[in-house]
Design an enzyme around this catalytic site. Structure first.
Site, PDB file in Angstrom:
ATOM      1  N   SER A 436       0.838  -1.190   0.000  1.00  0.00           N
ATOM      2  CA  SER A 436       0.000   0.000   0.000  1.00  0.00           C
ATOM      3  C   SER A 436       0.874   1.241   0.000  1.00  0.00           C
ATOM      4  CB  SER A 436      -0.922   0.028   1.228  1.00  0.00           C
ATOM      5  OG  SER A 436      -0.150   0.129   2.402  1.00  0.00           O
ATOM      6  N   CYS A 437       0.267   2.355  -0.403  1.00  0.00           N
ATOM      7  CA  CYS A 437       0.893   3.666  -0.305  1.00  0.00           C
ATOM      8  C   CYS A 437      -0.190   4.636   0.141  1.00  0.00           C
ATOM      9  CB  CYS A 437       1.545   4.081  -1.619  1.00  0.00           C
ATOM     10  SG  CYS A 437       0.412   4.192  -3.020  1.00  0.00           S
ATOM     11  N   LYS A 438      -0.170   5.858  -0.356  1.00  0.00           N
ATOM     12  CA  LYS A 438      -1.163   6.830   0.079  1.00  0.00           C
ATOM     13  C   LYS A 438      -2.535   6.545  -0.527  1.00  0.00           C
ATOM     14  CE  LYS A 438      -2.162  11.781  -0.050  1.00  0.00           C
ATOM     15  NZ  LYS A 438      -1.687  13.117  -0.465  1.00  0.00           N
TER      16      LYS A 438
END
Length: 533
Positions: A436-438
């Site tokens: 995941s990221c933002k």
């Protein structure tokens, strides 16, 4: 007896310096002022008089002086005198006004109605009791020296037993008991006063605590949903793997969360929330149950429990459930080991590494590396390593852990090797992985597609000559059969007649050199002006 007396004197001195503090004194004032029927004298004075007395209380120069409780101790100098004039602890008063624990300005008054010397008398009693013990020991020692001069070879026990023990015990025990009583009186008073102040502070922080708990619950619910999804997928894919099922009920399942957030600006808060949410997953256990029917509604996982302990029931069809090991069928709790590794990779991380602080990322990676080592140690003791899945790259897991530990402590910028090695170890340990990221768009998709192509190359004989082509196909934003439109996920709009393959990799290469970057910017500006002129 001399050694015991010295220890008693030192401990009493430590006790005095710990509790004889303005904080405790102000807490006593607050407790007295909160009682019903109290009327502050400061309400009867003018503001000028109150200010004058407040200043006088701060200086503490007026009034009679009492001796410190530690005065008279052997080998110690007298402490600072205790004033009987009003003394106001500015720090405590200011903090209570800020937090709103006391609603009125006069709740801790500058003048007290109760006996101001009471607290000092408590300490004077402690000092007098200790001095009496010291005097009695001196008297006993003088009498012992006059009666018998002990030889150096005799021990303390021999000297004591050579006399009648009833004499010195009968003289010392009442004095020591009196000292204990005085100390207990001081402790009880200080405990009541400090508890009162702490309860006021807790009452003021309760609303903030509710908001914080609500935020934690929201983050945890999302992390729990992802974990349940991954667990169910891994369980269904490993139903025929007896070694995996053995590992599952003996040790547990490792769940590695790969984060690409930067330690800059708003993403720091996201990473902090993510760390706490994933850490809370340690309170989750799974139980495999037998579904009543094979309907999809009966196969949905269910969650029950409290914040400190959640149980997720995963129902399986009857035919599949009967093939499971007895430990799993009996409902043994199946543990999970959640891990988080973060490496920021965007331009904001570049700013953070050059001008900011990346200690949060370093602490997270170091802490979770130690947890991964603990899991591997437990796994090695419970399950033979031959039961783990085999890969074409036969690198030892212990060697991978050593390499990961070296990368975690290194100061290399944007060290993506941490993510690669951690992901490799997780797959070798039969674990589940999350990336995941933002917004789970650009950074996440680039990472996942690169990992997929790497697995195809290393484990499924994808030729190196087709690696870039396969990667480009996975990263293409065109949908199959729709060549007239190109969807821009960043802009959220759909434009017409865009090229089928539009890569921005040359820009990444230009970033290596500042001169090439300037040239590219100038050419891009000229191109845009010519296009829209």
């Amino acid at each position: 007896m001399r050694d015991a007396l010295k220890n008693l004197s030192d401990r009493t001195e430590q006790f005095v310096h710990t509790l004889k503090d303005e904080l405790v004194k102000s807490a006593l004032l607050a407790l007295h002022a909160a009682r019903p029927g109290y009327v502050s004298k400061s309400q009867k004075q003018t503001p000028l008089q109150s200010h004058h007395h407040h200043h006088q209380g701060q200086t503490g120069q007026s009034g009679d002086q009492n001796q410190s409780p530690v005065q008279g101790l052997p080998g110690h100098s007298p402490a600072s005198p205790v004033t009987e004039s009003p003394v106001v602890c500015n720090n405590v008063e200011a903090s209570e006004v800020e937090t709103g624990s006391l609603k009125h300005q006069d709740s801790i008054p500058h003048h007290k109605e109760y006996d101001e010397e009471e607290w000092d008398r408590e300490w004077a009693n402690v000092a007098k009791s200790l001095n009496c013990v010291i005097a009695m020991v001196d008297k006993l020692q003088e009498g012992d020296n006059s009666n018998q001069e002990p030889t150096p070879e005799l021990h303390l026990a021999d000297v004591i037993t050579s006399h009648n023990p009833g004499d010195w015990k009968e003289q010392l025990c009442p004095l020591v008991s009196r000292l204990k009583e005085c100390v207990l009186e001081v402790v009880e008073k200080a405990k009541r006063a400090m508890t009162f102040v702490l309860l006021q502070e807790a009452a003021c922080s309760t609303p903030q605590g509710f908001l914080l708990q609500q935020r934690r619950d929201v983050v945890f619910s999302q992390a729990l949903a992802a974990l349940i999804c991954g667990f169910v997928m891994k369980l269904y894919s490993g139903l025929q793997d007896k070694d995996f099922l053995r590992q599952l009920h003996l040790v547990g399942l490792v769940a590695q969360f790969e984060s690409l957030l930067s330690t800059y600006s708003e993403e720091i808060g996201m990473l902090e929330d993510m760390e706490v949410g994933i850490s809370d997953l340690q309170n989750v256990v799974f139980k495999v149950t037998e579904a009543k029917t094979d309907e999809l509604s009966e196969l949905q996982p269910s969650v029950w429990g409290r914040r400190d302990h959640f149980t997720v029931e995963v129902p399986l069809p009857q035919v599949i459930f009967q093939t499971l090991p007895e430990e799993v069928k009996e409902g043994k709790p199946l543990r999970v080991f959640p891990l988080l590794f973060n490496v920021g990779i965007n331009e904001q991380q570049t700013i953070a590494e050059r001008f900011g602080d990346i200690s949060l990322q370093e602490r997270i990676n170091q802490k979770n590396f130690e947890m991964l080592e603990t899991y591997y140690k437990i796994l090695s003791e419970q399950v033979p390593l031959e039961c783990l899945p085999c890969f074409q790259t036969q690198t030892d897991i212990k060697e991978l852990l050593e390499t990961l530990g070296q990368n975690v402590v290194s100061k290399k910028r944007k060290n993506v090797e941490i993510l690669w090695i951690a992901g490799t170890i997780c797959r070798r340990l039969n674990g589940i992985r999350f990336t995941s990221c933002k917004s789970a768009k650009d950074r996440t998709s680039m990472s996942v597609t690169l990992e997929q192509c790497t697995l195809l190359r290393d484990e499924h004989q994808l030729s190196k000559d087709f690696f870039v082509r396969a990667l480009g196909c996975m990263r293409s934003r065109l949908t199959q059969g729709d060549t007239g439109q190109w969807e821009d996920l960043e802009a959220g709009a759909t434009t017409e007649n865009k090229p089928a393959s539009r890569h921005f990799y040359p820009i990444a290469l230009l970033l290596v050199s500042s001169h090439l970057l300037v040239v590219w910017l100038i050419l891009s500006l000229v191109f845009l002006l010519a296009k829209y002129q």
